[in-house]
Design an enzyme around this catalytic site. Structure first.
Site, PDB file in Angstrom:
ATOM      1  N   ASP A  11       6.203  29.362  72.179  1.00 15.69           N
ATOM      2  CA  ASP A  11       5.791  28.095  72.406  1.00 15.69           C
ATOM      3  C   ASP A  11       4.667  28.444  73.764  1.00 15.69           C
ATOM      4  O   ASP A  11       5.192  28.970  74.508  1.00 15.69           O
ATOM      5  CB  ASP A  11       6.772  27.100  72.946  1.00 15.69           C
ATOM      6  N   ASP A 105       0.289  24.997  69.041  1.00 19.74           N
ATOM      7  CA  ASP A 105       0.803  26.166  70.077  1.00 19.74           C
ATOM      8  C   ASP A 105       2.114  26.587  69.918  1.00 19.74           C
ATOM      9  O   ASP A 105       2.793  26.967  70.549  1.00 19.74           O
ATOM     10  CB  ASP A 105       0.720  25.463  71.442  1.00 19.74           C
ATOM     11  N   GLU A 106       2.699  26.406  68.814  1.00 26.01           N
ATOM     12  CA  GLU A 106       4.217  26.663  68.356  1.00 26.01           C
ATOM     13  C   GLU A 106       4.439  27.123  66.945  1.00 26.01           C
ATOM     14  O   GLU A 106       3.844  26.776  66.194  1.00 26.01           O
ATOM     15  CB  GLU A 106       5.094  25.224  68.551  1.00 26.01           C
TER      16      GLU A 106
END
Length: 525
Positions: A11, A105-106
């Site tokens: 993350d 983003d993960e």
């Protein structure tokens, strides 16, 4: 459950805000809020410096401004975020063929499928190398969680924030999860948490003690059974490389309620076209068209129509959306509109009747556009060009001063700070909004600028603080936010074990800048 922590969850730390701080040297170490800047905007991401003041994702921007009036409020730059995300995902695919992206983003990664040895030391080394590679490639930081199940890996990465790594050893799950709030478990939202609270269940340990039968009675068989398994630390979900989307949709919230029916129709048409663009970009088609209408009083209506077969024809989707709109009363005012397509398929079924109607509509639209273009050309000689709208945070280029970004605009002027990711804080200059030497620009790379020979790779996240040990989980830099303190704590790079409550303290000097007419940009103290 696996016998080794070979599932990795990455993350990125305050992704949008950290990317803006990396791109804008004058904002490093200062509160930054990225999201909608209008009166009905919503916060997408807040930097750790802004979180100290209580600003959070999904919070109304108006509330964020009250909590942190001196932050920089910036418009999202998704072109930059997608570029950085592609770099990060490339690093993840180098570790394993099984990468499950959850957002820009993960992502989850199955390290075992990539050939990593099923050993704690080996997976920890992979996680540390990944963090170093992300910093070197993007200039940003990410937090890594490693565990034997997806749920636990995600919890570990949350505990690792910002810029840390946590390993949860198999066999220690219940001890770790026990004191955590029940909201920690996937699938437990406000409604489920309230149902459990009324039954006297507040923590994960209490959820497990309640037993499967009681949870089924409270929540139903499917939800109760799944929640009981997760409370025991059991999560058998595999990492799936390709996540099959169930629907594709777009929506817009308007600063001022729309009451003109013609304007509402035009917005639905525009949203239908955007939806089809996404549909085609994904190589999909769909059978059911859905519209969403949120009225002035926040009441929300949805209407849907199922077509004869899957389609990706913009004309067909526009016609269906228009028919659905006719079923909704919008006279009181509309604050949000959305258009979506569900029932996705990998093929398109031709509908000859719809195709003929679409071709006829396209001809009529083309003729209408020609008339409008001719009229606009005649009016252009008599009326000056309307000034551009310069939104805070967007990239610009000036013929004399070079690349910069909009710091604020209003009363016929725009303020620009001229700096690049590899430079120091730049100078601020103000121009008329219609200055012919000023034009929109493109995002610059965060790393590898020509003036720095590689760019700055310093992270823009808050500092970390070590805490006491807790069995079964190890982290390098574990933190949490402490709103009561605004002085940065020293950061240690030595390994530390996961504490019962980990803390981060990030505060900084408030940003400075012009107060804008629309309330956007950075305000002065």
């Amino acid at each position: 459950m696996r016998r080794a922590p070979t599932i990795l969850h990455l993350d990125m730390d305050a992704f949008y805000a950290s990317a803006e701080q990396a791109a804008k040297p004058s904002l490093r170490g200062k509160p930054v809020v990225v999201g909608g800047i209008g009166p009905r905007g919503v916060v997408s991401t807040a930097s750790y410096e802004a979180r100290v003041f209580g600003v959070r994702s999904a919070m109304p921007t108006a509330q964020a401004r009250r909590l942190c009036p001196n932050a920089a409020y910036l418009t999202p730059r998704f072109t930059l975020y997608r570029r950085v995300s592609d770099q990060v995902m490339e690093l993840l695919h180098a570790l394993s063929p099984l990468v499950e992206p959850l957002s820009l983003d993960e992502a989850f990664v199955d390290l075992e499928a990539g050939g990593t040895e099923a050993d704690t030391a080996a997976v920890r080394a992979v996680g540390e190398r990944l963090r170093r590679d992300i910093r070197r490639t993007t200039g940003l930081t990410g937090s890594v969680g490693l565990a034997g199940a997806k749920m636990l890996a995600k919890i570990a990465s949350e505990q690792a924030k910002p810029d840390g790594l946590v390993v949860i050893e198999p066999g220690t799950e219940r001890e770790l999860l026990g004191p955590m709030t029940v909201r920690t478990l996937p699938g437990v939202g406000p409604a489920t948490a309230e149902t459990l609270r009324r039954a006297g269940i507040h923590t994960v340990a209490e959820t497990a003690e309640a037993g499967e039968a009681e949870l089924v009675r409270l929540l139903g068989k499917a939800h109760g059974t799944g929640l009981y398994a997760m409370a025991l630390g059991r999560d058998e979900r595999p990492v799936v490389a390709e996540r099959d989307a169930k629907s594709i949709s777009v929506e817009d919230t308007f600063d001022v309620d729309l009451t003109d029916r013609t304007r509402v129709r035009a917005e639905v048409t525009r949203l239908a076209d955007r939806c089809v663009e996404r549909l085609r970009a994904a190589g999909r088609s769909g059978r059911t068209v859905v519209i969403k209408v949120r009225n002035y009083d926040f009441s929300t209506l949805t209407r849907s129509e199922t077509l004869r077969g899957p389609t990706d024809d913009p004309g067909v989707v526009r016609e269906a959306a228009a028919r659905l709109l006719d079923l909704v009363d919008t006279t009181g005012g509309v604050r949000l509109l959305g258009v979506g397509v569900t029932g996705l398929a990998d093929f398109t079924q031709e509908d000859l009747f719809a195709q003929l109607a679409t071709e006829k509509a396209a001809e009529e639209e083309a003729e209408r556009e020609r008339r409008v273009a001719a009229e606009a050309a005649r009016e252009a000689a008599d009326e000056p060009e309307r000034p551009r709208r310069w939104l805070p945070g967007l990239d610009v280029i000036h013929e004399e001063h070079g690349a910069g970004w909009v710091q604020g605009s209003g009363v016929g002027r725009v303020t620009v700070r001229f700096e690049q990711p590899w430079s120091g804080p730049g100078r601020v200059r103000t121009f008329p909004v219609d200055d012919p030497a000023l034009r929109p620009g493109e995002p610059l790379p965060l790393v590898g600028g020509p003036q720095s020979g590689g760019g700055s790779t310093e992270p823009s996240t808050g500092p970390a603080q070590e805490g006491p040990a807790q069995k079964g989980a190890v982290q390098e830099k574990a933190v949490r936010e402490d709103p009561a303190r605004k002085d940065p704590a020293p950061q240690s790079s030595a390994p530390a074990t996961l504490p019962n409550s980990v803390s981060a303290r990030a505060a900084s000097e408030p940003g400075t800048g012009p107060e804008t007419e629309s309330g956007a940009g950075m305000s002065s103290r």
